[in-house]
Design a protein around this motif. Sequence first.
Motif, mmCIF file in Angstrom:
data_model
loop_
_atom_site.group_PDB
_atom_site.id
_atom_site.type_symbol
_atom_site.label_atom_id
_atom_site.label_comp_id
_atom_site.label_asym_id
_atom_site.label_seq_id
_atom_site.Cartn_x
_atom_site.Cartn_y
_atom_site.Cartn_z
ATOM 1 N N GLU A 105 0.833 -1.211 0.000
ATOM 2 C CA GLU A 105 0.000 0.000 0.000
ATOM 3 C C GLU A 105 0.864 1.255 0.000
ATOM 4 O O GLU A 105 0.565 2.222 -0.705
ATOM 5 N N GLU A 106 1.942 1.228 0.774
ATOM 6 C CA GLU A 106 2.843 2.371 0.829
ATOM 7 C C GLU A 106 3.501 2.612 -0.526
ATOM 8 O O GLU A 106 3.598 3.743 -1.004
ATOM 9 N N ARG A 110 2.988 5.894 -2.978
ATOM 10 C CA ARG A 110 4.095 6.690 -3.517
ATOM 11 C C ARG A 110 4.021 6.775 -5.034
ATOM 12 O O ARG A 110 4.262 7.822 -5.622
ATOM 13 N N ALA A 111 3.688 5.659 -5.683
ATOM 14 C CA ALA A 111 3.587 5.648 -7.137
ATOM 15 C C ALA A 111 2.451 6.544 -7.611
ATOM 16 O O ALA A 111 2.586 7.255 -8.609
ATOM 17 N N PRO A 116 1.911 11.417 -12.975
ATOM 18 C CA PRO A 116 1.067 12.530 -13.423
ATOM 19 C C PRO A 116 -0.340 12.030 -13.743
ATOM 20 O O PRO A 116 -0.527 10.906 -14.207
ATOM 21 N N SER A 117 -1.320 12.865 -13.485
ATOM 22 C CA SER A 117 -2.680 12.476 -13.832
ATOM 23 C C SER A 117 -2.960 12.887 -15.275
ATOM 24 O O SER A 117 -2.282 13.739 -15.845
ATOM 25 N N PHE A 118 -3.975 12.313 -15.884
ATOM 26 C CA PHE A 118 -4.289 12.614 -17.274
ATOM 27 C C PHE A 118 -4.818 14.043 -17.433
ATOM 28 O O PHE A 118 -4.705 14.627 -18.498
#
Length: 166
Positions: A105-106, A110-111, A116-118
């Motif tokens: 989960e950690e 972090r990922a 970046p979001s779309f």
Amino acid sequence: MNKILNSLSDDEYVLVRKTKKSQMAKLDEGDLIGLHSRIRRARNKYVKLYRREGAAKVEAKGARGSGKSANKRNAGRAEVFEDALSRVSRQLAKVAKQSARELKEERLARARKNAPSFSEIDSTDGKVSSAGRIRVDETRDSSGRKKYEASSAAAGARRQAAKDSK
């Protein structure tokens, strides 16, 4: 079972008592690994004693069955530690699985944070706006690379020469 537990030394009895569920609930993964190795060593000790003394008594008693009956205490102690080891192993597996879940989960969090979001990506026609830096393969200049390529070319030439001579 109580008779066998009472025949254990104080240290061994305390070690077996540490494998109770209420006692192990307080331990973290590192402590459980330490407890697991201590219990395993004690179990191996009594299994080894059981086997050695049993083998020695077979010769004295003249039969394996009578040799086994004379060695019940070590067998019982080995069984007590085997049960304790299984309890610790189960608890260690639970804690390790939970730890792995938390680490996953950690890592995923972090990922997600770094990705970046779309919506942040602008909707261009797909062309790169900057020229960027020119990439040059600098490994070609190393002496090791030159030797490797020369060797490869020579091997290819030898193979071709062998085919041509046939």
